[in-house]
Motif scaffolding. Structure first.
Motif, PDB file in Angstrom:
ATOM      1  N   ILE A 198       1.012  -1.120   0.088  1.00 58.26           N
ATOM      2  CA  ILE A 198       0.044   0.020   0.089  1.00 58.26           C
ATOM      3  C   ILE A 198       0.901   1.048   0.146  1.00 58.26           C
ATOM      4  N   CYS A 199       1.813   1.374   0.809  1.00 57.43           N
ATOM      5  CA  CYS A 199       2.957   2.452   0.772  1.00 57.43           C
ATOM      6  C   CYS A 199       3.591   2.491  -0.460  1.00 57.43           C
ATOM      7  N   LEU A 200       3.802   1.610  -1.124  1.00 62.11           N
ATOM      8  CA  LEU A 200       4.552   1.534  -2.342  1.00 62.11           C
ATOM      9  C   LEU A 200       3.805   2.172  -3.479  1.00 62.11           C
ATOM     10  N   GLY A 201       2.411   1.992  -3.492  1.00 55.95           N
ATOM     11  CA  GLY A 201       1.248   2.413  -4.424  1.00 55.95           C
ATOM     12  C   GLY A 201       1.190   3.929  -4.248  1.00 55.95           C
ATOM     13  N   LEU A 202       1.047   4.432  -2.973  1.00 53.63           N
ATOM     14  CA  LEU A 202       0.714   5.765  -2.614  1.00 53.63           C
ATOM     15  C   LEU A 202       1.890   6.574  -2.658  1.00 53.63           C
ATOM     16  N   SER A 203       2.923   6.246  -2.268  1.00 53.31           N
ATOM     17  CA  SER A 203       4.392   6.972  -2.403  1.00 53.31           C
ATOM     18  C   SER A 203       4.743   7.262  -3.706  1.00 53.31           C
ATOM     19  N   SER A 204       4.638   6.127  -4.717  1.00 56.28           N
ATOM     20  CA  SER A 204       4.998   6.341  -6.138  1.00 56.28           C
ATOM     21  C   SER A 204       3.692   7.316  -6.769  1.00 56.28           C
ATOM     22  N   GLN A 205       2.574   7.235  -6.554  1.00 56.04           N
ATOM     23  CA  GLN A 205       1.574   8.123  -7.155  1.00 56.04           C
ATOM     24  C   GLN A 205       1.919   9.751  -6.609  1.00 56.04           C
ATOM     25  N   MET A 393       5.541  -6.750 -11.728  1.00 60.86           N
ATOM     26  CA  MET A 393       6.841  -6.419 -11.292  1.00 60.86           C
ATOM     27  C   MET A 393       7.665  -6.419 -12.499  1.00 60.86           C
ATOM     28  N   PHE A 394       7.390  -7.390 -13.610  1.00 60.92           N
ATOM     29  CA  PHE A 394       8.328  -7.218 -14.679  1.00 60.92           C
ATOM     30  C   PHE A 394       8.395  -5.772 -15.371  1.00 60.92           C
ATOM     31  N   ILE A 395       7.468  -4.851 -15.185  1.00 59.16           N
ATOM     32  CA  ILE A 395       7.283  -3.696 -15.904  1.00 59.16           C
ATOM     33  C   ILE A 395       8.175  -2.696 -15.060  1.00 59.16           C
ATOM     34  N   ALA A 396       8.206  -2.947 -13.626  1.00 59.56           N
ATOM     35  CA  ALA A 396       8.598  -1.832 -12.868  1.00 59.56           C
ATOM     36  C   ALA A 396      10.289  -1.850 -12.966  1.00 59.56           C
ATOM     37  N   THR A 397      11.038  -2.799 -13.174  1.00 60.91           N
ATOM     38  CA  THR A 397      12.506  -2.939 -13.227  1.00 60.91           C
ATOM     39  C   THR A 397      13.101  -1.979 -14.394  1.00 60.91           C
ATOM     40  N   PRO A 398      12.739  -2.533 -15.484  1.00 56.74           N
ATOM     41  CA  PRO A 398      13.215  -1.636 -16.524  1.00 56.74           C
ATOM     42  C   PRO A 398      12.658  -0.225 -16.511  1.00 56.74           C
ATOM     43  N   ALA A 399      11.420  -0.035 -16.157  1.00 54.47           N
ATOM     44  CA  ALA A 399      11.107   1.514 -16.056  1.00 54.47           C
ATOM     45  C   ALA A 399      11.983   2.177 -15.213  1.00 54.47           C
ATOM     46  N   ALA A 400      12.024   1.469 -13.854  1.00 55.19           N
ATOM     47  CA  ALA A 400      12.962   2.215 -12.887  1.00 55.19           C
ATOM     48  C   ALA A 400      14.441   2.730 -13.456  1.00 55.19           C
ATOM     49  N   ALA A 401      14.860   1.572 -14.142  1.00 54.97           N
ATOM     50  CA  ALA A 401      16.191   1.612 -14.661  1.00 54.97           C
ATOM     51  C   ALA A 401      16.509   2.765 -15.792  1.00 54.97           C
ATOM     52  N   SER A 402      15.463   3.025 -16.400  1.00 51.29           N
ATOM     53  CA  SER A 402      15.605   4.009 -17.316  1.00 51.29           C
ATOM     54  C   SER A 402      15.379   5.542 -16.776  1.00 51.29           C
ATOM     55  N   ILE A 403      14.594   5.554 -15.736  1.00 52.80           N
ATOM     56  CA  ILE A 403      14.378   7.012 -14.869  1.00 52.80           C
ATOM     57  C   ILE A 403      15.799   7.350 -14.169  1.00 52.80           C
ATOM     58  N   ALA A 404      16.323   6.050 -13.792  1.00 53.00           N
ATOM     59  CA  ALA A 404      17.577   6.450 -13.160  1.00 53.00           C
ATOM     60  C   ALA A 404      18.636   6.822 -13.814  1.00 53.00           C
ATOM     61  N   THR A 455       5.399   3.308 -11.982  1.00 52.43           N
ATOM     62  CA  THR A 455       6.810   3.718 -12.660  1.00 52.43           C
ATOM     63  C   THR A 455       6.840   3.887 -13.891  1.00 52.43           C
ATOM     64  N   ALA A 456       6.183   2.724 -14.872  1.00 56.14           N
ATOM     65  CA  ALA A 456       5.978   3.009 -16.238  1.00 56.14           C
ATOM     66  C   ALA A 456       5.329   4.394 -16.722  1.00 56.14           C
ATOM     67  N   SER A 457       4.575   4.917 -15.854  1.00 57.87           N
ATOM     68  CA  SER A 457       3.977   6.001 -16.354  1.00 57.87           C
ATOM     69  C   SER A 457       5.118   7.280 -16.043  1.00 57.87           C
ATOM     70  N   ILE A 458       5.874   7.362 -15.045  1.00 57.52           N
ATOM     71  CA  ILE A 458       6.654   8.614 -14.809  1.00 57.52           C
ATOM     72  C   ILE A 458       7.711   8.231 -15.977  1.00 57.52           C
ATOM     73  N   LEU A 479      -1.285   6.532 -19.732  1.00 55.82           N
ATOM     74  CA  LEU A 479      -0.829   5.605 -18.374  1.00 55.82           C
ATOM     75  C   LEU A 479      -0.980   6.093 -17.174  1.00 55.82           C
ATOM     76  N   PRO A 480      -0.796   7.282 -16.933  1.00 54.57           N
ATOM     77  CA  PRO A 480      -1.043   8.056 -15.598  1.00 54.57           C
ATOM     78  C   PRO A 480      -2.437   7.997 -15.488  1.00 54.57           C
ATOM     79  N   PHE A 481      -3.324   8.295 -16.285  1.00 51.63           N
ATOM     80  CA  PHE A 481      -4.902   8.127 -15.796  1.00 51.63           C
ATOM     81  C   PHE A 481      -5.245   6.449 -15.603  1.00 51.63           C
ATOM     82  N   MET A 482      -4.447   5.616 -16.158  1.00 49.52           N
ATOM     83  CA  MET A 482      -4.821   4.077 -15.748  1.00 49.52           C
ATOM     84  C   MET A 482      -4.229   3.947 -14.386  1.00 49.52           C
TER      85      MET A 482
END
Length: 552
Positions: A198-205, A393-404, A455-458, A479-482
């Motif tokens: 829950i904290c992961l979802g709200l803090s990433s929002q 979770m397959f989506i989150a890792t490469p998306a976070a790598a691109s942002i980093a 993460t993919a939306s960001i 994507l952010p709307f979804m």
């Protein structure tokens, strides 16, 4: 051939009453009779232990248990004369903990007794659960009790074999648990570490809406920074509440925390508190803190994550029962994402060197985890259908790598776009399969949808800034709307299940499984080698001595 004369002693001479307490006069008569029959050895009489008064009160029932000195079988003596019922010694040894007990148990746990998961040392736990050897009827039963009482660490494969569900949190029908199912457990014992989702979802929002408010490519939306402030405060309150509750669980039920740490899925959620803390530092509103944070913030949150990575990655690398091919599951990405989130925070505080180091470590392990999960090696267990939500979770890792990478080098270059395109392809491949995420009840694992989608939306917003076009802006808008819609639906569902229907925290059966499947060990008889095989295994010297002894 002469027949052996029958034993003149009565049939009940081989039974010793181990529960029924005699009165003081009867005790004196029995003691004198025993002393007269058996002479003293070495001039000293064996002291007689008087039973405690508390034990006398519980022995007024109509049944009393007796143990045969010859066979070791227990019998129940009823109210009628010569009425005896033999106690069963086969079956599921742990079924007595809330169910019917028909086997050798460490001790009969009373209803509502959850002491085995309370905070205490393992030595004290074993001493309190293991009976004395003289109380056991035979050596085999005693050894079996020791094995059950020393049930501290559970192998990773045992969790896959005994559990099913969204996060391997439901016991299969043919398995048994250590605690009763027919009563509600204490709240702290039912509070899983997956609540940090829950904290992961709200803090990433909060980070998402901060990006929407300051991004040049999304100025046409005119997003107010007030949304970021509200979401950040809400995420902070939820984080404090969840951390406080789980800290109380660590204080009072530390043995349950150890069980969660050995769980192949939940062990990855031990990274979640530190990832959430770094999310809160990255998404802090400009009204509360400036854009440049102090490097101490990076040290406080990134160092514990790195220490935990050394432990988990070491288990993956060194092999054993917790090697990566055995425990790999989609939630393993969570232990890799912490490197990329730490790299983003390191770039924000101005430490580019540590940020590049964390990014390199995370990318190397992401490739290994990605290939392992894609191959689904025969040595790894098949994931159940209810575990499909964490495939996001397959989506989150490469998306976070691109942002980093963009945060470290300041531009969304070729490598950032490569990681983003990988995340986008995986996102599409999961969206086109809606039946992949249907057919199971609501649980905390549904929050696994929110964090990867956010993460993919960001990452899409960062891509729209570097490559502005109608397609990129439309993608950065959809994507952010979804993801925000999904977070809102799950937040309302969590409130309804938690406070209205009160079904959010059922009994956490995953931490109560036994180390081995019950019902099989009693059926397994030790294999005795035949005479030839046993003689061949002996050394020549022992063989000669045995033959000499037999001849003599």
């Amino acid at each position: 051939m002469d027949k052996t004369p029958p034993d003149p002693r009565p049939s009940n001479a081989h039974l010793i009453d181990i529960q029924e307490v005699l009165s003081e006069e009867d005790e004196g008569t029995t003691l004198n009779r025993t002393t007269a029959q058996k002479p003293e050895k070495r001039g000293r009489a064996r002291p007689v232990r008087h039973q405690e008064p508390a034990r006398r009160a519980g022995n007024r029932s109509s049944l009393s248990r007796q143990v045969s000195l010859e066979t070791g079988f227990s019998v129940l003596k009823g109210t009628q004369q010569n009425e005896r019922v033999a106690l069963s010694r086969s079956g599921r040894s742990l079924g007595g903990l809330g169910a019917k007990s028909s086997g050798a148990v460490v001790r009969e746990v009373k209803k509502g007794d959850f002491s085995m998961f309370k905070t205490k040392s393992s030595l004290t736990k074993q001493n309190s659960l293991m009976p004395m050897k003289k109380e056991c009827t035979n050596e085999v039963d005693y050894n079996q009790k020791i094995k059950v009482s020393a049930d501290d660490s559970v192998p990773a494969g045992r969790y896959f074999a005994a559990l099913r569900g969204p996060e391997l949190d439901q016991v299969k029908d043919y398995d048994d648990i250590l605690l009763p199912r027919d009563e509600t457990w204490p709240f702290l014992l039912r509070f899983p570490i997956g609540c940090f989702g829950i904290c992961l979802g709200l803090s990433s929002q909060s980070i998402l809406w901060k990006s929407l408010s300051i991004s040049p490519a999304m100025k046409f939306l005119k997003v107010t920074p007030f949304i970021n402030l509200v979401l950040w405060i809400l995420a902070l309150l939820i984080l404090v509440l969840v951390c406080t509750t789980y800290l109380l669980k660590c204080i009072f039920y530390f043995e349950a925390i150890k069980r969660e740490y050995f769980h192949p899925v939940r062990v990855n959620f031990f990274f979640a508190p530190w990832i959430v803390a770094m999310f809160m530092a990255i998404g802090v509103p400009p009204r509360i803190a400036p854009n440049t944070l102090h490097p101490a913030v990076f040290c406080v949150f990134a160092i514990p994550t790195f220490i935990l990575e050394l432990k988990i990655y070491g288990q993956w690398l060194s092999g054993g029962r917790r090697r990566l091919s055995m425990v790999a599951n989609p939630s393993s990405h969570l232990s890799v994402i912490g490197n990329f989130v730490g790299a983003i925070l390191g770039a924000r505080v101005g430490w580019k060197g540590p940020a590049k180091f964390l990014w390199a470590v995370g990318f190397a392990h992401y490739l290994v985890v990605f290939v392992t999960l894609y191959q689904r090696l025969p040595t790894s267990e098949t994931l159940p259908k209810e575990l499909h939500p964490v495939y996001c979770m397959f989506i989150a890792t490469p998306a976070a790598a691109s942002i980093a990478w963009e945060a470290i080098y300041g531009e969304f270059d070729g490598l950032s776009r490569t990681c983003f395109f990988i995340a986008l392809f995986l996102y599409i491949s999961l969206v086109v399969r809606p039946t992949f995420f249907t057919g199971f009840r609501f649980s905390m694992s549904w929050w696994s949808y929110t964090f990867p989608m956010t993460t993919a939306s960001i990452a899409t917003i960062k891509y729209a800034e570097q490559a502005p076009s109608i397609g990129s802006k439309g993608l950065a808008l959809s994507l952010p709307f979804m993801s925000s819609t999904m977070v809102a639906i799950l937040f309302v569902s969590t409130i309804l299940h938690g406070f209205v229907w009160q079904t959010l925290f059922p009994n956490d059966l995953a931490i109560a499984i036994a180390k081995r499947k019950q019902g099989k060990e009693h059926n397994k008889k030790p294999k005795k080698a035949n005479g030839i095989r046993r003689w061949t295994k002996q050394s020549p010297l022992s063989l000669v001595s045995a033959m000499t002894k037999n001849n003599s």
